[in-house]
Scaffold this active site. Structure first.
Site, PDB file in Angstrom:
ATOM      1  CG  ASN A  35       4.507   1.127   2.861  1.00 25.30           C
ATOM      2  OD1 ASN A  35       5.149   2.020   2.328  1.00 25.30           O
ATOM      3  ND2 ASN A  35       3.241   1.275   3.182  1.00 25.30           N
TER       4      ASN A  35
ATOM      5  CG  PHE B 142      -0.270  -0.071   2.531  1.00 30.44           C
ATOM      6  CD1 PHE B 142       0.345  -1.228   2.957  1.00 30.44           C
ATOM      7  CD2 PHE B 142      -0.235   1.037   3.354  1.00 30.44           C
ATOM      8  CE1 PHE B 142       0.989  -1.283   4.185  1.00 30.44           C
ATOM      9  CE2 PHE B 142       0.396   0.990   4.591  1.00 30.44           C
ATOM     10  CZ  PHE B 142       1.018  -0.175   4.999  1.00 30.44           C
ATOM     11  N   PRO B 143       0.340   2.333  -0.596  1.00 29.19           N
ATOM     12  CG  PRO B 143      -0.748   3.645  -2.165  1.00 29.19           C
ATOM     13  CD  PRO B 143      -0.943   2.446  -1.294  1.00 29.19           C
ATOM     14  CB  CYS B 144       4.469   5.239   2.353  1.00 29.17           C
ATOM     15  SG  CYS B 144       5.103   5.914   3.879  1.00 29.17           S
ATOM     16  CD  GLN B 145      -1.862   7.669   1.283  1.00 29.24           C
ATOM     17  OE1 GLN B 145      -2.288   6.713   1.889  1.00 29.24           O
ATOM     18  NE2 GLN B 145      -2.551   8.282   0.348  1.00 29.24           N
TER      19      GLN B 145
END
Ligand SMILES: C[S@@+](CC[C@H](N)C(=O)[O-])C[C@H]1O[C@@H](n2cnc3c(N)ncnc32)[C@H](O)[C@@H]1O
Length: 427
Positions: free
Chosen positions: A124, A82-85
């Site tokens: 990730n 999943f994208p890191c935010q």
């Protein structure tokens, strides 16, 4: 052996699924997958996924925020990169806590809460351990606290694929979590000895990726995520911790240490690149060569901060062309463009400089040749490979999942009593 029901989130072109199926197509059964490229009309990655795994009503092409309601129950293994935010949370008026809108962790969190998968395997960028800039370790702390709240034991390890005999220096964090009732590794207490045993010898990552057994109790750090922090919002506001490249969470206690991989000889680019004739379009023009040699050169550039202060931005010199007697560097989504990070190699046949071909980028991630040759523009083939992962790593983790799952299942059967674990595994 019983099938393991898998749900694949943020599926991209299916790196997790391919790796698990390479481990065993009979055992790992993907019951639902979701992939959606925001703001794009053409869904190239999704189409590629369907092309390779077959069309299915269980392959969803909607924003996960919407699609999650269609997901089946009874998931054995939830996987996804999943994208890191920024994951910060706020207290709602009802004194509950709520994640920032649009942050994908909160979608995963919702799924975990609602669907209670028995195991979770996530990937990730390793920066996740250090973010945010001002509250080092806070985002990972939020993830761990969230998993603790939902009743999971967790292990993590930063793995550089090239250090385990593979063809790319790609350093990523992998997180493996499982319902604590399953207790794969029969942990009795949350203490240093058990943490050391998990990290160094008998845990999920220790079984999958050997490390040098040099860790002692003195170099493990510990923090209790429940004792010191009332809830997720408290973690979000106040948590700071220096996470190392490996660790575990047993109950609410987090243990972390720096593990040194037991390095295997990596595969080099020369074993991957095509030694047949390559189309002319991949070769650099004189102008491209000049631009790339400048981009890859050492530089020190004067810049001005918003407050007017002057600072210098510097970059080191990169090998130009790339060495083929070592593994590839990390592939980014900009691979194949005029960009400092694109690989440029000397073509073995013509000795001229060229970009990698899409097939070569697939090989660098361990996908079969032409996996992404599915009617998408070539630019997206590179893009998808920059987003994907090293499939061979997932195969290794799939083998370990089979082993521990099987052991637990047999153990439960041998005990001949309907324990919680048996009920969980059988259902
Ligand atoms: C890091 S990539 C994962 C790539 C994948 N592991 C593979 O092997 O190709 C993250 C993926 O999540 C997808 N994505 C981003 N936002 C999404 C959303 N809101 N819902 C569903 N998928 C999303 C992106 O399109 C991208 O393919």
């Amino acid at each position: 052996m019983k099938k393991i029901k898998v749900v694949e989130l943020f599926a991209g072109v299916g790196g997790f699924r391919l790796g698990l199926e390479n481990s065993s197509k009979k055992i790992f059964h993907t019951v639902w997958a979701n992939q959606w490229e925001p703001k794009k009309q053409k869904q190239h990655a999704f189409n590629c996924y369907n092309h390779n795994f077959g069309n299915s009503k269980n392959h969803s092409n909607q924003d996960i925020a919407v699609a999650k309601f269609e997901m089946p129950n009874n998931i054995d293994l939830l996987v996804g990169g999943f994208p890191c935010q920024d994951y910060s949370v706020a207290r709602t008026q009802a004194a509950g806590i709520q994640g920032e809108k649009g942050v994908l962790w909160w979608e995963i969190s919702w799924i975990i809460k609602e669907k209670k998968p028995k195991m979770i395997l996530l990937e990730n960028v390793n920066r996740l351990l250090k973010s945010t800039k001002t509250h080092k370790g806070r985002d990972f702390g939020i993830i761990l606290r969230d998993l603790y709240n939902n009743g999971y034991y967790v292990e993590w390890r930063v793995i550089n694929a090239a250090e385990y005999g593979l063809q790319q220096k790609r350093r990523r964090i992998f997180i493996f979590a499982y319902k604590k009732d399953i207790n794969f590794f029969n942990i009795k207490n949350a203490n240093f000895d058990n943490a050391l045993d998990l990290i160094q010898k008998n845990g999920f990552f220790a079984k999958s990726f050997k490390i040098i057994k040099e860790i002692t109790l003195d170099n493990i750090k510990e923090i209790d995520i429940k004792e010191k922090f009332i809830d997720l919002a408290d973690v979000s506001d106040n948590f700071k911790f220096d996470f190392e490249n490996s660790g575990c969470m047993i109950d609410s206690k987090i243990f972390t240490t720096n593990a040194t991989p037991y390095s295997n000889q990596p595969k080099n680019l020369e074993n991957i690149i095509l030694n047949t004739e390559v189309e002319e379009k991949y070769f650099l023009t004189k102008t491209q060569e000049l631009k790339l040699s400048l981009l890859k050169d050492r530089k020190r550039i004067q810049r001005t901060k918003p407050n007017g202060d002057i600072y210098y931005y510097s970059e080191g010199k990169m090998s130009f062309p790339d060495r083929i007697d070592s593994p590839a560097r990390t592939m980014l989504t900009s691979e194949g463009t005029i960009n400092r990070s694109s690989h440029i190699i000397e073509d073995p046949k013509t000795k001229k400089l060229r970009f990698l071909t899409p097939i070569e980028t697939e090989r660098i991630n361990g996908f079969p040749d032409n996996w992404t040759n599915t009617d998408m523009p070539e630019r997206f083939r590179y893009f998808c490979m920059g987003n994907a992962l090293v499939v061979d790593l997932i195969k290794i983790m799939g083998d370990t999942i089979q082993e521990i799952w099987n052991q637990k299942y047999n153990q439960a059967k041998a005990n001949k009593k309907i324990s919680i674990v048996e009920t969980m595994l059988i259902n």
